[in-house]
Design an enzyme around this catalytic site. Structure first.
Site, mmCIF file in Angstrom:
data_model
loop_
_atom_site.group_PDB
_atom_site.id
_atom_site.type_symbol
_atom_site.label_atom_id
_atom_site.label_comp_id
_atom_site.label_asym_id
_atom_site.label_seq_id
_atom_site.Cartn_x
_atom_site.Cartn_y
_atom_site.Cartn_z
ATOM 1 N N SER A 1 -22.559 -23.808 -41.407
ATOM 2 C CA SER A 1 -22.275 -24.507 -40.149
ATOM 3 C C SER A 1 -21.954 -23.545 -39.004
ATOM 4 C CB SER A 1 -21.086 -25.457 -40.352
ATOM 5 O OG SER A 1 -20.734 -26.031 -39.102
ATOM 6 N N LYS B 1 -19.168 -38.327 -44.611
ATOM 7 C CA LYS B 1 -18.884 -39.140 -43.421
ATOM 8 C C LYS B 1 -18.497 -40.588 -43.753
ATOM 9 C CE LYS B 1 -21.743 -36.546 -40.145
ATOM 10 N NZ LYS B 1 -22.765 -36.626 -39.100
ATOM 11 N N ASP C 1 -21.072 -38.522 -32.725
ATOM 12 C CA ASP C 1 -22.524 -38.272 -32.716
ATOM 13 C C ASP C 1 -23.224 -39.143 -31.671
ATOM 14 O OD1 ASP C 1 -22.636 -36.295 -34.658
ATOM 15 O OD2 ASP C 1 -22.934 -37.700 -36.310
ATOM 16 N N ALA D 1 -34.282 -42.643 -40.912
ATOM 17 C CA ALA D 1 -33.311 -43.745 -40.909
ATOM 18 C C ALA D 1 -32.075 -43.391 -41.731
ATOM 19 C CB ALA D 1 -33.962 -45.016 -41.440
ATOM 20 N N PRO E 1 -38.513 -47.718 -46.494
ATOM 21 C CA PRO E 1 -38.429 -48.762 -45.461
ATOM 22 C C PRO E 1 -37.109 -49.527 -45.476
ATOM 23 C CG PRO E 1 -40.432 -49.006 -46.790
ATOM 24 C CD PRO E 1 -39.650 -47.895 -47.403
#
Ligand code: NAP
Length: 297
Positions: free
Chosen positions: A15, A66, A103, A128, A154
């Site tokens: 990072s 997260k 974000d 996604a 999907p």
């Protein structure tokens, strides 16, 4: 007392957040250290307990923690709840941990810096995952008219309806289509789009598909804006393809620095020194690329 801000993730060694956050703290004379805490799965509850100490200001949270950070925090704002993930924890009085997600602001500010207007536009989003959820919230906040999402899986794209339709702002019209550039629906959406956004991990340096782009150059058109969330390398295969077709390439570094700047504001109550942060982020990326070149030769 020197205070601490932590970065929780696994792995975290790569990072560049410590570089640009520490530069910002030093530039404003804040007596605090920004530390990367490598936190393997299973250790997140313990790490959150450590954050309750008065010596801590808060934390950034990155992959893969997260969702768990949001679940374990004592409170959360509407943005984090809508996205279902926290990238920032702020230690409040008595060790209470408050979760938010910067974000969304990162996406909005990066696009604003690049003079991309969202009001009333049609957008295509490839990907996604977690970051895509922040993109959808940002597009909705910015008043985008419609969004076509194409993702390898999907069902994950369908799940973005939750973000597009929940909350007070007018809903964003969201369509899902197969991630197949030879098929009609994605082609047609790309032809109409003013903005094309890439949020998969394809094209990321040292990732499994470093040379890949989900869209070749003939999917873009002149005048379109093409935004890649991937920030290393600076010119990803997706951005290269977009630029070759006359579209305007926008890299992911702006989002990274702006999300960090919003977190900085929440921990310190100070205006983040953006120029210092961008400069330190670019220097850290350049240093990392130099190390990678040396280890290959
Ligand atoms: P994530 O939740 O793991 O999602 C990964 C996405 O990539 C999913 O859409 C996944 O599709 C897709 N994908 C992975 N391998 C693929 C392949 N071989 N072919 C097609 N699609 C593939 O990750 P994330 O948190 O959303 O992050 C996505 C990217 O955004 C990463 O490169 C990350 O570095 C970047 N990012 C940048 C910032 C910034 O500040 N600039 C912030 C966050 C993330 P499936 O759903 O089918 O698995």
């Amino acid at each position: 007392m020197t205070q601490t801000i932590a970065l929780l993730g696994h792995p975290v060694a790569h990072s560049i957040s410590p570089a640009f956050q520490q530069a910002a703290l030093d530039a404003l004379g804040v007596e605090a250290r920004y530390e990367a805490w490598d936190t393997p799965p299973g250790d997140v509850p313990d790490a959150l307990e450590r954050l309750r100490d008065p010596a801590l200001l808060g934390a950034n949270v990155t992959v893969p923690h997260k969702l768990e950070a949001l679940r374990l925090a004592d409170s959360a704002d509407a943005v984090a709840r809508r996205i279902g993930a926290a990238n920032t924890l702020v230690r409040r009085e008595d060790g209470v941990l408050h979760a938010t997600n910067t974000d969304v602001a990162g996406v909005q500010r990066a696009l604003a810096d690049a003079s991309v207007a969202l009001e009333g536009v049609e957008v295509v989003l490839i990907g996604a995952g977690g970051a895509a959820r922040a993109v959808v919230a940002a597009l909705r906040n910015g008043g985008a008219r419609s969004l076509t999402v194409a993702n390898r899986t999907p069902e994950r794209a369908e799940a973005l309806h939750e973000v597009a339709e929940e909350g007070d702002a007018p809903p964003l019209e969201l369509r899902v289509c197969p991630l197949d550039v030879a098929a009609g629906p994605l082609r047609a959406a790309l032809e109409r789009a003013a903005l094309v956004i890439h949020s998969t991990s394809l094209g990321m340096r040292h990732g499994p598909d470093e040379a890949a782009t989900p869209l070749p150059a003939d999917c873009f058109s002149p005048g379109q804006a093409a935004f890649d969330l991937v920030y290393t390398p600076e010119r990803t295969p997706f951005l290269h393809a977009a630029g070759a077709a006359g579209a305007r390439p926008i890299g992911g570094l702006g989002m990274l620095v702006h999300q960090g700047a919003e977190s900085f504001r929440l921990w310190t109550g100070l205006e983040p020194p953006l120029e210092v942060m961008f400069e330190a982020a670019r220097a850290a990326l350049a240093a990392r690329q130099g190390v990678a070149r040396e280890s290959k030769s």
